[in-house]
Design an enzyme around this catalytic site. Structure first.
Site, PDB file in Angstrom:
ATOM      1  N   GLY A 119       0.848  -1.197   0.000  1.00  0.00           N
ATOM      2  CA  GLY A 119       0.000   0.000   0.000  1.00  0.00           C
ATOM      3  C   GLY A 119       0.870   1.228   0.000  1.00  0.00           C
ATOM      4  O   GLY A 119       0.627   2.175  -0.738  1.00  0.00           O
ATOM      5  N   GLU A 132      19.456   0.086   2.363  1.00  0.00           N
ATOM      6  CA  GLU A 132      18.747  -0.369   3.566  1.00  0.00           C
ATOM      7  C   GLU A 132      17.261  -0.590   3.333  1.00  0.00           C
ATOM      8  O   GLU A 132      16.650  -1.481   3.947  1.00  0.00           O
ATOM      9  CB  GLU A 132      18.961   0.629   4.702  1.00  0.00           C
ATOM     10  CG  GLU A 132      20.377   0.694   5.232  1.00  0.00           C
ATOM     11  CD  GLU A 132      21.290   1.615   4.436  1.00  0.00           C
ATOM     12  OE1 GLU A 132      22.506   1.669   4.736  1.00  0.00           O
ATOM     13  OE2 GLU A 132      20.792   2.287   3.495  1.00  0.00           O
ATOM     14  N   PHE A 175      21.406   4.166  10.180  1.00  0.00           N
ATOM     15  CA  PHE A 175      21.042   3.880   8.795  1.00  0.00           C
ATOM     16  C   PHE A 175      19.692   3.173   8.690  1.00  0.00           C
ATOM     17  O   PHE A 175      19.059   3.189   7.633  1.00  0.00           O
ATOM     18  CB  PHE A 175      22.125   3.036   8.123  1.00  0.00           C
ATOM     19  CG  PHE A 175      23.492   3.666   8.168  1.00  0.00           C
ATOM     20  CD1 PHE A 175      23.656   5.037   8.358  1.00  0.00           C
ATOM     21  CD2 PHE A 175      24.628   2.891   8.040  1.00  0.00           C
ATOM     22  CE1 PHE A 175      24.919   5.620   8.408  1.00  0.00           C
ATOM     23  CE2 PHE A 175      25.902   3.458   8.085  1.00  0.00           C
ATOM     24  CZ  PHE A 175      26.045   4.828   8.281  1.00  0.00           C
TER      25      PHE A 175
END
Length: 610
Positions: free
Chosen positions: A116, A359, A384
């Site tokens: 979504g 990431e 991160f």
């Protein structure tokens, strides 16, 4: 006899009808986005995929991930036509009492990852495909992307990695309908632009007319015949709202249902059926696999007082756990020699995936792996992980069984400076529903907590530190989730100091300094920040004149201090010691002192309370 294409056309027609009816009944939804992809979904669900409609947990079911999650009514329609759900359920779309939510979620057993928030599906699909490879399963993953969401960088992170690892059991379909929510998409109908990008990343890419069944079928045949070890993508030129003149290729209809007064006219345009003798699923035989009982207990061998970084103890625990359970897998973003996840790599290279400096994709892949029953441990610097918060948030919506490790947290990392200091991570992970947040203070507690995290089904965050700290606990000590440890106590204690991780050691220093002056304090190691041991904290607050001091290597908002305040309310006087400004580079000990969380500042806070 009806042809196979007739069956697919009939399914496509019915998918459109279901999508229109369910969104009009709901009064909201995205029917035009469903109609553009109906023919693609028909071919995938009723010709290409192999699955058992009666068994969502069949390990060799092919997987379908709807990355353009707003087209959920189309997916539900496909489930109904495949016999997975009852057709009567479709009319419950978006109702409070229905599992057919506006964007797909894992309330349905056939949905393994929630989508979504756009740009997440290809990463999740890559994760499911890699999990199938690790488990030697003969199944494929199919992902449907919208053209608009291909502006998201995470899509191309996934594309690059899928090619690097030669994930040939991954198919992507891009629905190029040229219209976004508010205007035309970046490339409109330029399908060659998408093909060039995917080919540049090393994919086998084919363009089709997304409403021509013969072309779509032929494209899949070519993928199987010509792609070799490459991932495959079919880029389809389509029309938003295809099949209904009120909607077809018209702006202003994104996210709008056909009004009830216009529904009959729209359905009339889809009223001519194609001859079909019905869909017959073709599942693979269910593999016979013996499930071995899993014992995640590990042995710990450390000496009290020896110095070890908790990040190194994290790696030690992973290397032990992967020998206990081959569903454990490590993913790292090119920091494995700092997070020490490389210890698992050396032990079991088949259970380690280098995800490089991407990431967002790393977390999305972990969600896909978790959906296939793996237990992924995702590690990088705590700072991160903030880049991937949307993926972490959606993993929470998916109830994904992912374990995160954020290392190099807080000002205690030292000279690398504020860009590298994870000072927001506790707040971030505390906000995820159902999450567990752990912050060990020494090597023993770290190993025990990594094992605890592996043994429960939940998103878990483990915060580790860069500098070495002395071992505080005996090897046999246990650290149940939701608990805490009282490290120092006496009947004369006049305040309780609560720390976690690095600040536990500062609290112990402060206790020694104060004891020399005849002031006694209690020290609690709140290694489980969420859930917090409220009962123990309240009891100790009462025993120490209602005085609490919380000290944390984190920004003031949203961390351990706020967790304690939520627990005690007005039942205690609470002083929060935390980082209150953007820090500078410097030696770790100097930074702890400069930003008010060292032993010296704890001493001052205790005296101010008394």
């Amino acid at each position: 006899m009806p042809t196979a294409i007739d069956l697919l056309k009939e399914k496509g027609r019915r998918l459109r009808i279901h999508s229109l009816r369910s969104t009009t009944a709901a009064g909201s939804g995205h029917p035009s986005s469903c109609l553009s992809a109906a023919d693609l979904v028909s071919v995938v669900f009723f010709r290409e995929m192999r699955y058992d409609p009666r068994d969502p947990h069949h390990p060799e079911n092919d997987r379908f991930i709807l990355s353009k999650g707003h087209a959920a009514p189309l997916l539900y329609a496909a489930y109904a036509e495949a016999g997975i759900i009852e057709e009567s359920q479709l009319i419950t779309l978006r109702r409070l009492d229905s599992d057919l939510e506006g964007h797909r979620t894992t309330r349905l057993p056939w949905v393994e990852v929630a989508t979504g928030s756009l740009g997440l599906g290809l990463s999740a699909g890559l994760g499911t495909a890699l999990a199938a490879r690790m488990n030697h399963l003969a199944c494929d993953t199919y992902g449907l992307l919208g053209d608009g969401e291909c502006a998201e960088g995470a899509v191309w992170e996934a594309a690059a990695l899928a090619s690097y690892y030669e994930v040939s059991n991954l198919y992507a379909l891009v629905d190029v309908n040229g219209l976004g929510q508010s205007q035309h998409t970046m490339h409109r109908f330029d399908v060659e632009n998408f093909v060039a990008k995917f080919r540049g990343f090393g994919w086998h890419a084919i363009t089709v007319d997304g409403h021509n069944y013969a072309e779509i079928i032929d494209a899949f045949e070519k993928c199987r015949r010509e792609a070799g070890s490459r991932p495959r993508v079919i880029v389809a030129r389509t029309f938003k709202g295809k099949g209904v003149s009120l909607l077809e290729n018209r702006e202003g209809w994104h996210g709008k249902a056909v009004p009830k007064q216009d529904l009959a006219k729209a359905l009339a345009e889809l009223s001519q059926p194609y001859p079909s003798d019905g869909f017959r699923p073709n599942p693979r035989p269910r593999p016979q696999r013996e499930e071995r009982p899993v014992n995640l207990g590990i042995s710990v061998s450390r000496k009290i007082g020896e110095s070890v970084a908790t990040r190194e103890a994290y790696g030690d625990a992973l290397a032990k756990l992967v020998e206990k359970n081959d569903r454990i897998v490590a993913l790292d973003g090119d920091t494995k020699n700092s997070t020490y996840s490389e210890k698992l790599l050396k032990t079991r290279p088949d259970r380690f995936w280098e995800m490089f400096i991407a990431e967002q994709n790393m977390v999305g892949v972990a969600a896909g792996m978790a959906a296939r029953g793996m237990i992924p441990f995702v590690s990088t610097f705590a700072a991160f992980l903030t880049r991937a918060f949307d993926q972490i948030r959606m993993a929470g919506v998916s109830r994904a069984n992912i374990k995160f490790c954020g290392s190099h947290a807080g000002v205690s990392i030292g000279e690398d400076g504020p860009s590298q200091m994870g000072l927001e991570d506790l707040a971030m992970f505390r906000a995820i529903p159902g999450s567990v947040v752990l912050y060990p203070s020494d090597g023993v507690s770290t190993e025990r907590l990594v094992a605890e995290a592996a043994s429960i089904r939940a998103i878990c965050y483990i915060r580790t530190t860069r500098p070495k700290t002395p071992v505080l606990y005996a090897n046999e000590e246990q650290f149940p989730i939701g608990g805490c440890k009282i490290l120092r106590r006496s009947k004369e204690d006049r305040a309780t100091v609560i720390g976690a991780g690095i600040t536990v050691h500062e609290a112990l220093k402060a206790a020694e300094t104060l004891a020399a002056e005849g002031i006694h304090i209690r020290v609690i190691d709140a290694y489980s920040i969420k859930p917090l041991d409220k009962t123990t904290i309240l009891a100790n607050a009462k025993e120490t004149e209602g005085n609490l001091i919380v000290v944390e290597d984190h920004y003031e908002e949203g961390g351990l201090g706020d967790a304690v305040l939520n627990a005690v309310g007005n039942a205690a006087r609470v002083i929060k010691l935390a980082v209150r400004e953007i820090p500078r580079s410097g030696p770790p000990e100097a930074l702890l002192d400069t930003y008010g969380i060292s032993g010296q500042h704890i001493v001052q806070a205790v005296k101010s309370l008394l």
